[in-house]
Design a protein around this motif. Structure first.
Motif, PDB file in Angstrom:
ATOM      1  N   ARG A 290      67.151  -0.888  22.790  1.00 37.66           N
ATOM      2  CA  ARG A 290      68.483  -0.849  23.406  1.00 37.66           C
ATOM      3  C   ARG A 290      68.806   0.581  23.853  1.00 37.66           C
ATOM      4  O   ARG A 290      69.330   0.785  24.956  1.00 37.66           O
ATOM      5  CB  ARG A 290      69.536  -1.346  22.423  1.00 37.66           C
ATOM      6  CG  ARG A 290      70.933  -1.348  23.027  1.00 37.66           C
ATOM      7  CD  ARG A 290      72.016  -1.870  22.099  1.00 37.66           C
ATOM      8  NE  ARG A 290      73.232  -2.084  22.867  1.00 37.66           N
ATOM      9  CZ  ARG A 290      74.361  -2.539  22.359  1.00 37.66           C
ATOM     10  NH1 ARG A 290      74.444  -2.842  21.065  1.00 37.66           N
ATOM     11  NH2 ARG A 290      75.423  -2.700  23.133  1.00 37.66           N
ATOM     12  N   ALA A 291      68.495   1.549  23.010  1.00 31.77           N
ATOM     13  CA  ALA A 291      68.721   2.945  23.390  1.00 31.77           C
ATOM     14  C   ALA A 291      67.858   3.318  24.597  1.00 31.77           C
ATOM     15  O   ALA A 291      68.316   4.007  25.515  1.00 31.77           O
ATOM     16  CB  ALA A 291      68.426   3.863  22.214  1.00 31.77           C
ATOM     17  N   PHE A 292      66.598   2.858  24.611  1.00 33.79           N
ATOM     18  CA  PHE A 292      65.721   3.160  25.739  1.00 33.79           C
ATOM     19  C   PHE A 292      66.265   2.558  27.035  1.00 33.79           C
ATOM     20  O   PHE A 292      66.220   3.185  28.105  1.00 33.79           O
ATOM     21  CB  PHE A 292      64.314   2.638  25.458  1.00 33.79           C
ATOM     22  CG  PHE A 292      63.372   2.789  26.614  1.00 33.79           C
ATOM     23  CD1 PHE A 292      63.073   4.052  27.140  1.00 33.79           C
ATOM     24  CD2 PHE A 292      62.790   1.681  27.199  1.00 33.79           C
ATOM     25  CE1 PHE A 292      62.205   4.191  28.215  1.00 33.79           C
ATOM     26  CE2 PHE A 292      61.927   1.810  28.283  1.00 33.79           C
ATOM     27  CZ  PHE A 292      61.641   3.069  28.796  1.00 33.79           C
ATOM     28  N   SER A 293      66.787   1.340  26.967  1.00 33.63           N
ATOM     29  CA  SER A 293      67.378   0.719  28.150  1.00 33.63           C
ATOM     30  C   SER A 293      68.542   1.557  28.666  1.00 33.63           C
ATOM     31  O   SER A 293      68.707   1.737  29.885  1.00 33.63           O
ATOM     32  CB  SER A 293      67.873  -0.697  27.824  1.00 33.63           C
ATOM     33  OG  SER A 293      66.801  -1.538  27.471  1.00 33.63           O
ATOM     34  N   PHE A 294      69.330   2.082  27.751  1.00 33.52           N
ATOM     35  CA  PHE A 294      70.451   2.948  28.155  1.00 33.52           C
ATOM     36  C   PHE A 294      69.927   4.232  28.794  1.00 33.52           C
ATOM     37  O   PHE A 294      70.495   4.729  29.775  1.00 33.52           O
ATOM     38  CB  PHE A 294      71.314   3.268  26.936  1.00 33.52           C
ATOM     39  CG  PHE A 294      72.617   3.950  27.260  1.00 33.52           C
ATOM     40  CD1 PHE A 294      73.739   3.214  27.588  1.00 33.52           C
ATOM     41  CD2 PHE A 294      72.716   5.337  27.256  1.00 33.52           C
ATOM     42  CE1 PHE A 294      74.944   3.835  27.888  1.00 33.52           C
ATOM     43  CE2 PHE A 294      73.905   5.972  27.556  1.00 33.52           C
ATOM     44  CZ  PHE A 294      75.029   5.218  27.874  1.00 33.52           C
ATOM     45  N   MET A 295      68.846   4.753  28.232  1.00 35.30           N
ATOM     46  CA  MET A 295      68.235   5.944  28.827  1.00 35.30           C
ATOM     47  C   MET A 295      67.794   5.679  30.267  1.00 35.30           C
ATOM     48  O   MET A 295      67.991   6.499  31.167  1.00 35.30           O
ATOM     49  CB  MET A 295      67.040   6.394  27.981  1.00 35.30           C
ATOM     50  CG  MET A 295      67.404   6.884  26.581  1.00 35.30           C
ATOM     51  SD  MET A 295      65.957   7.058  25.488  1.00 35.30           S
ATOM     52  CE  MET A 295      65.071   8.389  26.300  1.00 35.30           C
ATOM     53  N   GLN A 296      67.191   4.518  30.489  1.00 36.15           N
ATOM     54  CA  GLN A 296      66.758   4.157  31.830  1.00 36.15           C
ATOM     55  C   GLN A 296      67.939   4.041  32.795  1.00 36.15           C
ATOM     56  O   GLN A 296      67.862   4.446  33.961  1.00 36.15           O
ATOM     57  CB  GLN A 296      65.990   2.837  31.801  1.00 36.15           C
ATOM     58  CG  GLN A 296      64.611   2.908  31.165  1.00 36.15           C
ATOM     59  CD  GLN A 296      63.925   1.556  31.185  1.00 36.15           C
ATOM     60  OE1 GLN A 296      64.431   0.570  30.657  1.00 36.15           O
ATOM     61  NE2 GLN A 296      62.761   1.514  31.816  1.00 36.15           N
ATOM     62  N   ASP A 297      69.044   3.484  32.299  1.00 40.17           N
ATOM     63  CA  ASP A 297      70.199   3.241  33.163  1.00 40.17           C
ATOM     64  C   ASP A 297      70.972   4.514  33.481  1.00 40.17           C
ATOM     65  O   ASP A 297      71.621   4.595  34.530  1.00 40.17           O
ATOM     66  CB  ASP A 297      71.148   2.233  32.499  1.00 40.17           C
ATOM     67  CG  ASP A 297      70.540   0.837  32.390  1.00 40.17           C
ATOM     68  OD1 ASP A 297      69.567   0.552  33.115  1.00 40.17           O
ATOM     69  OD2 ASP A 297      71.040   0.047  31.566  1.00 40.17           O
ATOM     70  N   ALA A 305      71.820   8.359  24.011  1.00 35.64           N
ATOM     71  CA  ALA A 305      71.723   6.906  24.137  1.00 35.64           C
ATOM     72  C   ALA A 305      71.997   6.220  22.803  1.00 35.64           C
ATOM     73  O   ALA A 305      72.695   5.195  22.747  1.00 35.64           O
ATOM     74  CB  ALA A 305      70.350   6.520  24.656  1.00 35.64           C
ATOM     75  N   LEU A 306      71.466   6.766  21.729  1.00 38.67           N
ATOM     76  CA  LEU A 306      71.700   6.167  20.414  1.00 38.67           C
ATOM     77  C   LEU A 306      73.173   6.282  20.037  1.00 38.67           C
ATOM     78  O   LEU A 306      73.774   5.320  19.538  1.00 38.67           O
ATOM     79  CB  LEU A 306      70.825   6.842  19.360  1.00 38.67           C
ATOM     80  CG  LEU A 306      70.940   6.253  17.945  1.00 38.67           C
ATOM     81  CD1 LEU A 306      70.482   4.794  17.934  1.00 38.67           C
ATOM     82  CD2 LEU A 306      70.122   7.069  16.946  1.00 38.67           C
TER      83      LEU A 306
END
Length: 848
Positions: A290-297, A305-306
């Protein structure tokens, strides 16, 4: 963007598509609403009564019954009218505003992703083991009833949990039948162009393909992943072969697929949940993805992100002992997640491992999935009031120097989905008293409504339930014995076993040593005197599995089987093998008393005893889990003194004696003490109080509304706030924690002054903040609670900066002089508006 389209399930291949009415049958069969809404039961029974009674599986019925039979019933106008009415009723029920839509017209919540290793929805979808899956399945069903926007995420196991057979020697044998997807109430997810939605999932040195599936559960959907794709090597196809099978590496792969793969599936479907609910730590890797997806966005780093996403993560722990948490060797985590951490998350392997360790700098410490869940969530809860206390103790090492009662673990006590577990007569009784919509919203009037039912009605209802259970027990036991090679004489005797008018005790659960399933055997001679009393007979039904690797648990089963097989004991006790959902339903609907004997406090919640409530059964249980908060003398019987005694054999003997005594002096006399009408008035009174007080309170209806209002809605609002403007608040939080890292070691307390006046102690304390902004911390006066009361936490106000000492401030607070000033001490904690302290930052500094 990938979107599922309608898939022609194998049941459609039975008939030409133009056969009018078959689509409606298939639609009803593929929506698991049938598992708790029984309006269509007669349809399946009419198609194949024998198979329906054996399986309760509409897809099985549709795929097994002949074409001629289907054509025949569909040609019957009355049958077609009933099918059309069922489809229309289903459509209206699912489209009309439910409790959530009525109570929250413009909520911040659009979707909750509910991750779980197992889901118990029906015996028709055997991807469950026990309690954890029970909770997950029942909460999905309650979410459907209430209109809460939940999407389940799990794994589709080729074999699922094992099926149990008791061999001729009395030992448990484990079988693993194959779950053929074409016979399950599931459909593949398809992309817009009709292609099956498959996810490529990278593992070290290779990628695997994950197939994706959908289960319709009324208003909500459950999404399942499995690795049994033809493009994978055979060893990788078996990753999702068994539930809780294999070694540590296989378990890690499964949890990677569940957490990381599950979150990627939601993204592929265009689902953007504000809330991620982790049902145990198995799915904690979803936090990272979920944090990685936020990083991508947003192009933000991992720490931002976390900080931005964790407010939307909820971790529910079900474990009551530290050994119960999943742990993995550091080398295994580095092998499978080292590259992911460095290349995707942009953090070091050390920082990744630190998220799952008590001591981040101990290279030999294993990686604890519960610790990862804690460090990535905005809230944590246990599953009963007592379990909340136990969990605060278990997780205390992660919050050093904090008082145990401030360890940030709350509780939401589990409940069960009553429409799943009530019998048809129980449903009729409750409908008459409380209305047919009683589980579709609030339950305030149910307690009073059920009290209006007469003694005669309740007693007649229970006697009929006992008769149904005895008939079911005879049929199941005779089939069980025949399948195991028993003699025709034994099979025939089973068909006449038990007395419908006798008191029936039930004990069914996982056979693990801490559950003490053999406590009743402590004094076997006394037990048999209780059961074999010709004037007041008692009969006992036992069921349960032991994990295939649990030799001690299997030995407990073997002990019971050998005892039951003694000729003098056979008429009074049965062991029903292959404890599954269908067997559970029949037991909880028919037993008079449900017995539970765990070692306190090792039963986190327990749900089996909750299922008897709606059916008029009464609990006799250890004061552990849910029963510790449910018990009063009017609603059942309690075992134990409410204290912890470990695994002391001497205490086991004490409690066995108490259990026999309760049966001899209270339970049995109360059941058999009848008036001139043949009714036990005391029994009915206790039954009515149990039904009225406890059924609404320990329903999944209450549990899901509590999760929604106390967790989902606040978490969704916090997630929106932190994520806005590319995570602006997340960036501020990351900066705040960076400053704390730099300055904390030099922060200290200076002189403390106390003056008593006007019935108050006035404290002044100097705090040296080492150039840290005062807004970044909070200073309090603290005193332990007195005689079990709550501790005192009085915020101290910053009154001035200390002259000539930059970065030093005077803080002041006044407290009642009823306690001596030496009871109080100043303390300093991090502070950030909206941050959950100490969950998001566990630092604390005490004056002394």
């Amino acid at each position: 963007m990938s979107n599922p389209t309608r898939f022609r399930h194998p049941i459609y291949s039975l008939l030409p598509a133009e056969v009018e009415g078959f689509d409606s049958l298939a639609e009803l069969a593929l929506d698991m609403r049938w598992s708790w809404n029984h309006a269509a039961d007669e349809v399946w029974r009419q198609l194949d009564p024998v198979l329906w009674d054996l399986t309760h599986h509409p897809c099985d019925v549709l795929q097994t019954v002949s074409r001629e039979k289907i054509l025949s019933v569909l040609a019957d106008p009355a049958f077609r009218k009933k099918i059309d009415a069922l489809v229309q009723s289903k459509k209206q029920a699912l489209e009309s505003p439910a409790w959530f839509q009525q109570q929250h017209s413009e909520p911040p919540l659009t979707s909750v992703a509910y991750f779980s290793m197992e889901f118990m929805l029906s015996e028709a979808l055997p991807i469950y083991s026990g309690g954890l899956g029970n909770v997950a399945g029942d909460q999905l069903k309650a979410a459907s009833d209430l209109g809460v926007p939940v999407a389940g995420v799990g794994l589709l196991y080729q074999q699922g949990y094992f099926r149990q057979v008791i061999d001729q020697g009395g030992a448990q044998q484990a079988l693993y039948p194959y779950n053929d997807p074409g016979q399950l109430p599931i459909t593949p997810l398809r992309q817009a162009n009709g292609e099956w939605l498959r996810l490529e999932f990278p593992l070290p040195a290779y990628s695997i393909w994950l197939r994706t599936w959908q289960v319709q559960v009324g208003r909500v959907k459950l999404y399942l992943l499995d690795s049994n794709d033809a493009a994978n090597f055979p060893v990788h196809r078996g990753i999702t072969s068994e539930l809780y099978g294999g070694g540590s590496e296989l378990r890690l792969k499964q949890e990677l697929l569940l957490g990381i793969g599950g979150w990627r599936l939601l993204r592929a479907l265009g689902i953007r949940p504000e809330v991620c609910h982790l049902n145990e730590g198995h799915a904690a890797f979803a936090i990272l993805e979920r944090a990685f997806s936020f990083m991508q966005d947003t192009a933000q780093p991992f720490e931002v992100a976390l900080a931005a996403t964790r407010a939307g993560n909820l971790f529910t722990t079900h474990t009551a002992v530290a050994a119960g948490f999943d742990r993995f060797a550091p080398a295994l985590i580095e092998q499978y997640l080292g590259g992911y951490a460095e290349k995707k998350l942009g953090i070091s392997r050390h920082d990744l491992l630190a998220m799952g360790r008590e001591n981040p700098n101990n290279p030999s410490e294993s990686f604890n999935m519960a610790y990862l869940a804690i460090r990535g969530s905005g809230a944590i809860n246990g599953v009963s009031r007592l379990h909340g206390e136990v969990s605060r103790h278990l997780f205390l090492p992660l919050f050093p120097r904090w008082p145990q009662d401030e360890v940030p673990v709350g509780y939401v006590t589990n409940g069960v989905h009553m429409p799943t577990w009530d019998s048809a007569p129980a449903d009729d009784l409750w409908t008459t008293a409380c209305g047919k919509d009683r589980w579709l919203g609030t339950t305030e009037t149910m307690e009073q409504d059920i009290r209006s039912v007469s003694d005669a009605t309740l007693w007649k209802f229970r006697m009929a339930a006992s008769k149904s259970l005895v008939e079911y027990t005879r049929a199941r036991l005779s089939r069980q014995l025949a399948a195991s090679g028993a003699s025709p004489k034994d099979v025939d005797e089973a068909k006449h076993l038990f007395d419908p008018n006798a008191l029936t005790l039930g004990f069914a659960r996982r056979f693990a040593t801490y559950k003490r399933p053999n406590l009743l055997l402590h004094d076997s001679a006394r037990l048999m005197r209780i059961l074999a009393d010709s004037q007041r007979p008692v009969q006992l039904i036992i069921a349960g599995k032991a994990h295939p690797e649990d030799q001690a648990g299997q030995a407990l089963i073997h002990e019971w089987i050998n005892f039951i097989r003694q000729p003098e004991n056979r008429p009074h006790i049965v062991f029903l093998s292959d404890y599954d959902m269908l067997l559970t339903e029949n037991l909880v609907q028919g037993v008079d008393v449900w017995i539970n004997t765990p070692r306190r406090p090792w039963e986190a919640s327990g749900t089996s005893g909750m299922k008897v409530l709606v059916n008029g059964g009464i609990n006799l249980s250890e004061l552990d889990g849910w029963w510790a908060e449910a018990y009063t003398p009017e609603v059942g019987w309690a075992l134990g003194d409410g204290l912890e005694h470990g695994d002391d054999p001497a205490w086991d003997a004490v409690e066995a004696d108490a259990l026999y005594g309760l049966l001899e002096r209270e339970v049995i006399p109360e059941f058999y003490n009848r008036d001139e009408s043949g009714i036990s008035r005391a029994w009915v009174k206790r039954m009515r109080e149990s039904m009225a007080r406890l059924t609404p309170r320990f329903s999944a209806n209450r549990t899901v509304t509590e999760y929604t209002e106390e967790h989902y809605l606040p978490a969704a609002a916090a997630c929106h706030l932190r994520s806005a403007n590319n995570g602006a608040i997340g960036r501020q939080m990351a900066d705040w924690q960076r400053r704390l890292d730099e300055k904390w070691s030099a922060i200290h307390f200076g002189e403390v002054k106390v003056e008593t006046r006007g019935g108050q102690h006035v404290f002044e304390v100097i705090v040296c903040l080492n150039d840290l902004a005062p807004e970044a911390v909070q200073v309090e006066l603290y005193a332990d609670g007195v005689t079990g009361g709550a501790p005192v936490r009085q915020e101290m106000k910053r009154v001035r900066e200390l002259a000539g000492a930059a970065g030093s401030y005077v803080y002041s607070a006044a407290v009642s002089a009823h306690r001596p000033p030496t009871d109080y001490t100043a303390r300093l904690t991090p502070h950030f508006d909206g941050a959950a302290i100490p969950l998001e930052d566990a630092r604390i500094l005490w004056q002394r």
